[in-house]
Write a protein that holds these residues in place. Structure first.
Motif, PDB file in Angstrom:
ATOM      1  N   LYS A   1      20.167  -3.324   5.304  1.00  0.00           N
ATOM      2  CA  LYS A   1      21.071  -2.336   5.016  1.00  0.00           C
ATOM      3  C   LYS A   1      21.685  -2.384   3.683  1.00  0.00           C
ATOM      4  N   GLU A   2      21.890  -1.231   3.079  1.00  0.00           N
ATOM      5  CA  GLU A   2      22.430  -1.301   1.453  1.00  0.00           C
ATOM      6  C   GLU A   2      23.906  -1.594   1.522  1.00  0.00           C
ATOM      7  N   THR A   3      24.348  -2.685   0.740  1.00  0.00           N
ATOM      8  CA  THR A   3      25.534  -3.277   0.464  1.00  0.00           C
ATOM      9  C   THR A   3      26.099  -2.648  -0.734  1.00  0.00           C
ATOM     10  N   ASP A   4      27.478  -2.333  -0.533  1.00  0.00           N
ATOM     11  CA  ASP A   4      28.235  -1.760  -1.703  1.00  0.00           C
ATOM     12  C   ASP A   4      28.721  -2.840  -2.287  1.00  0.00           C
ATOM     13  N   GLU A   5      29.137  -2.783  -3.621  1.00  0.00           N
ATOM     14  CA  GLU A   5      29.684  -3.737  -4.374  1.00  0.00           C
ATOM     15  C   GLU A   5      31.079  -4.258  -4.022  1.00  0.00           C
ATOM     16  N   GLY A   6      31.448  -5.439  -3.572  1.00  0.00           N
ATOM     17  CA  GLY A   6      32.602  -5.829  -3.037  1.00  0.00           C
ATOM     18  C   GLY A   6      32.833  -5.635  -1.686  1.00  0.00           C
ATOM     19  N   GLY A   7      31.750  -5.364  -0.773  1.00  0.00           N
ATOM     20  CA  GLY A   7      32.113  -5.145   0.594  1.00  0.00           C
ATOM     21  C   GLY A   7      30.777  -5.485   1.276  1.00  0.00           C
ATOM     22  N   ARG A   8      30.813  -5.617   2.605  1.00  0.00           N
ATOM     23  CA  ARG A   8      29.600  -5.659   3.691  1.00  0.00           C
ATOM     24  C   ARG A   8      29.544  -4.483   4.348  1.00  0.00           C
ATOM     25  N   GLY A   9      28.214  -3.982   4.376  1.00  0.00           N
ATOM     26  CA  GLY A   9      27.782  -2.753   5.048  1.00  0.00           C
ATOM     27  C   GLY A   9      28.372  -1.407   4.423  1.00  0.00           C
ATOM     28  N   ARG A  10      28.860  -0.444   5.331  1.00  0.00           N
ATOM     29  CA  ARG A  10      29.231   0.566   4.843  1.00  0.00           C
ATOM     30  C   ARG A  10      30.895   0.532   4.611  1.00  0.00           C
TER      31      ARG A  10
ATOM     32  N   HIS B   1       0.757  -1.228   0.019  1.00  0.00           N
ATOM     33  CA  HIS B   1       0.130   0.016   0.087  1.00  0.00           C
ATOM     34  C   HIS B   1       0.996   1.267  -0.059  1.00  0.00           C
ATOM     35  N   ILE B   2       2.095   1.223   0.571  1.00  0.00           N
ATOM     36  CA  ILE B   2       2.999   2.474   0.801  1.00  0.00           C
ATOM     37  C   ILE B   2       3.835   2.513  -0.622  1.00  0.00           C
ATOM     38  N   HIS B   3       4.363   1.574  -0.898  1.00  0.00           N
ATOM     39  CA  HIS B   3       5.124   1.338  -2.451  1.00  0.00           C
ATOM     40  C   HIS B   3       5.288  -0.113  -2.676  1.00  0.00           C
ATOM     41  N   ARG B   4       5.335  -0.377  -3.939  1.00  0.00           N
ATOM     42  CA  ARG B   4       5.137  -1.782  -4.226  1.00  0.00           C
ATOM     43  C   ARG B   4       6.355  -2.163  -4.268  1.00  0.00           C
ATOM     44  N   ASN B   5       7.493  -1.421  -4.395  1.00  0.00           N
ATOM     45  CA  ASN B   5       8.878  -1.991  -4.294  1.00  0.00           C
ATOM     46  C   ASN B   5       9.632  -2.047  -2.949  1.00  0.00           C
ATOM     47  N   LEU B   6       8.661  -1.681  -1.834  1.00  0.00           N
ATOM     48  CA  LEU B   6       9.070  -1.542  -0.610  1.00  0.00           C
ATOM     49  C   LEU B   6       9.393  -3.075   0.101  1.00  0.00           C
ATOM     50  N   LEU B   7       8.713  -3.944  -0.567  1.00  0.00           N
ATOM     51  CA  LEU B   7       8.444  -5.354   0.263  1.00  0.00           C
ATOM     52  C   LEU B   7      10.075  -5.924   0.358  1.00  0.00           C
ATOM     53  N   LYS B   8      10.579  -5.909  -0.935  1.00  0.00           N
ATOM     54  CA  LYS B   8      11.758  -6.507  -1.128  1.00  0.00           C
ATOM     55  C   LYS B   8      12.977  -5.971  -0.294  1.00  0.00           C
ATOM     56  N   ASP B   9      12.753  -4.824   0.462  1.00  0.00           N
ATOM     57  CA  ASP B   9      13.878  -4.401   1.094  1.00  0.00           C
ATOM     58  C   ASP B   9      13.542  -4.444   2.738  1.00  0.00           C
ATOM     59  N   VAL B  10      12.362  -4.982   2.853  1.00  0.00           N
ATOM     60  CA  VAL B  10      11.873  -5.145   4.277  1.00  0.00           C
ATOM     61  C   VAL B  10      12.935  -6.228   5.063  1.00  0.00           C
ATOM     62  N   LYS B  11      13.640  -5.895   6.136  1.00  0.00           N
ATOM     63  CA  LYS B  11      14.319  -6.922   6.971  1.00  0.00           C
ATOM     64  C   LYS B  11      13.152  -7.571   7.873  1.00  0.00           C
ATOM     65  N   TYR B  12      12.929  -6.787   8.728  1.00  0.00           N
ATOM     66  CA  TYR B  12      11.349  -7.270   9.629  1.00  0.00           C
ATOM     67  C   TYR B  12      10.773  -6.086  10.124  1.00  0.00           C
ATOM     68  N   VAL B  13       9.632  -6.126  10.603  1.00  0.00           N
ATOM     69  CA  VAL B  13       8.984  -5.184  11.047  1.00  0.00           C
ATOM     70  C   VAL B  13       8.834  -5.083  12.525  1.00  0.00           C
ATOM     71  N   LEU B  14       8.612  -4.150  13.353  1.00  0.00           N
ATOM     72  CA  LEU B  14       8.246  -4.023  14.683  1.00  0.00           C
ATOM     73  C   LEU B  14       6.765  -3.541  14.680  1.00  0.00           C
ATOM     74  N   VAL B  15       5.860  -4.053  15.658  1.00  0.00           N
ATOM     75  CA  VAL B  15       4.433  -3.765  15.763  1.00  0.00           C
ATOM     76  C   VAL B  15       4.120  -3.702  17.064  1.00  0.00           C
ATOM     77  N   TRP B  16       3.329  -2.557  17.378  1.00  0.00           N
ATOM     78  CA  TRP B  16       2.733  -2.360  18.665  1.00  0.00           C
ATOM     79  C   TRP B  16       1.286  -2.383  18.517  1.00  0.00           C
ATOM     80  N   GLY B  17       0.414  -2.982  19.519  1.00  0.00           N
ATOM     81  CA  GLY B  17      -1.027  -2.784  19.226  1.00  0.00           C
ATOM     82  C   GLY B  17      -1.633  -4.422  19.574  1.00  0.00           C
ATOM     83  N   THR B  18      -2.862  -4.360  19.374  1.00  0.00           N
ATOM     84  CA  THR B  18      -3.564  -5.720  19.701  1.00  0.00           C
ATOM     85  C   THR B  18      -3.262  -7.018  19.081  1.00  0.00           C
ATOM     86  N   SER B  19      -2.396  -6.777  18.045  1.00  0.00           N
ATOM     87  CA  SER B  19      -2.281  -7.953  17.271  1.00  0.00           C
ATOM     88  C   SER B  19      -0.705  -8.531  17.872  1.00  0.00           C
ATOM     89  N   ALA B  20      -0.093  -7.726  18.518  1.00  0.00           N
ATOM     90  CA  ALA B  20       1.227  -8.208  19.049  1.00  0.00           C
ATOM     91  C   ALA B  20       1.003  -8.708  20.351  1.00  0.00           C
TER      92      ALA B  20
END
Length: 399
Positions: A368-377, A324-343
């Motif tokens: 985290k965005e990975t650069d080519e040839g390394g991990r992290g920043r 609903h927010i953006h169609r390309n957002l799902l592939k970048d999601v690592k995990y989600v934090l939820v507060w509310g009655t469903s948690a």
């Protein structure tokens, strides 16, 4: 002979046929014939151009509600009271001649309310612009059937019959019947429960009436002939309906109490503005809208503009929220934090399949965005060549 005459002739034959064990196969075939003719009746006439006065209104907001009822029951007055949009109301019938939209602002959501012209008996056959009215109501999420509390109960039955004739099923769920056409192999008939309304022979006759000779049919519930025809047709719309009884100020308290105790019913008075808040609460409950608030990392939640989800429009999971927010957002999601009655605890780490509840707060943690040839920043190795002889030689220092 026209389609309407054929339908009336079959209905007359059904009325004079006795209902018993010997005639149930014949009645089943007649019901299938009527369903086929009514489907043909809904199709636009051949050779007709699309030009003409528009009746449909563009969808707007998080939900859509249609007002259906006989003329002069208070639909236009109800629209004016709930939305503030002026819809002409007068003491004569058919004051409203086209579709008039309005917006209800309720619980931080925008709900589109449509005031439709009154429909009369025979609307499913095209009388009084009935077909256009019912077509617009099919595109809504929920139907408000506005009835006059001072009139007889027969009005509700007439309206329900007209809506069912064009494929609308009110307050019903789809039948648990699996049906699939095949190219070869004949008809495969199975059931997981004991069937009391239909048997194998009757199903074969109905399928042959539709010229279907190769199909799979599985009953998961004790369904009727009408349920089987609905599944074969495949164009039925199952909708929630609230019966709104207006003008309760002109009937006795005993009649009001009797009407209010009926299922899916709300009693109101537009003249005295009685019980309108209960109508809005019932509408909200039936629509099942879920408001989800977003929380940026390290900041307070944003309670001003929720993301509104619905089980009828896409779904209520974390995956639907991301899409609903953006169609390309799902592939970048690592995990989600939820507060509310469903948690279960606050906050809860959730995946994309977690189902959200109303007024939940969600924080999305991206990969985290990975650069080519390394991990992290920080790179784990340099881009320099491995052999010393391949490295670029520096210019000699000036002497």
């Amino acid at each position: 002979m026209g389609i309407i005459e054929k339908i009336k002739e079959i209905e007359a034959e059904m009325a004079r046929t006795q209902k018993n064990k010997a005639t149930e196969y014949h009645l089943g075939q007649l019901k299938a014939k009527i369903a086929k003719l009514r489907t043909q009746l809904l199709e636009p006439p051949k050779g007709s151009s699309g030009a003409g006065e528009g009746f449909e209104v563009t969808k707007f907001g998080h939900g859509r509600v249609a007002l259906i009822g006989f003329p002069s029951v208070g639909k236009s007055t109800l629209l004016t009271l709930l939305t503030g949009t002026h819809s002409e109301a007068a003491s004569y019938e058919f004051t409203t001649l086209t579709c008039i939209p309005g917006i209800i602002h309720y619980n931080d959501c925008k709900i589109q309310l449509l005031d439709l012209p009154g429909i009369i008996e025979g609307a499913s056959e095209g009388k009084g612009r009935g077909r256009q009215v019912i077509a617009v109501s099919k595109s809504s999420d929920i139907v408000l059937m506005v009835l006059d509390a001072s009139k007889s109960e027969g009005h509700r039955q007439i309206l329900t019959k007209e809506l069912e004739a064009v494929g609308l099923r009110l307050n019903k769920r789809p039948p648990q019947i699996y049906f699939k056409k095949k190219k070869t192999g004949g008809i495969s008939f199975n059931s997981t429960v004991t069937l009391t309304h239909v048997d194998e022979k009757l199903c074969y006759q109905i399928l042959h009436e539709y010229k279907i000779h190769n199909a799979e049919l599985l009953f998961r519930e004790d369904a009727t002939v009408d349920d089987l025809i609905d599944v074969i047709e495949g164009n039925r719309k199952y909708m929630k309906c609230i019966y709104v009884y207006n003008k309760i100020d002109v009937v006795g308290i005993d009649d009001v109490d009797k009407l209010a105790r009926q299922p899916n019913s709300v009693v109101i008075s537009c003249n005295l503005k009685l019980n309108l808040d209960r109508l809005l609460a019932k509408m909200w409950e039936e629509m099942g809208l879920v408001r989800v608030y977003t929380k940026p990392q390290g900041q307070q939640p944003d309670f001003s503009d929720p993301v509104v989800l619905s089980s009828d429009r896409g779904g209520c999971s974390v995956e639907d929220f991301c899409n609903h927010i953006h169609r390309n957002l799902l592939k970048d999601v690592k995990y989600v934090l939820v507060w509310g009655t469903s948690a279960r605890h606050f906050p809860q780490h959730c995946g994309t399949s977690h189902v959200l509840h109303d007024e939940d707060v969600v924080q999305i943690v991206k990969k985290k965005e990975t650069d080519e040839g390394g991990r992290g920043r920080f790179k784990s190795h340099s881009n320099a060549p491995a052999r010393i002889s391949d490295r670029e030689k520096k210019a000699p220092l000036k002497t």
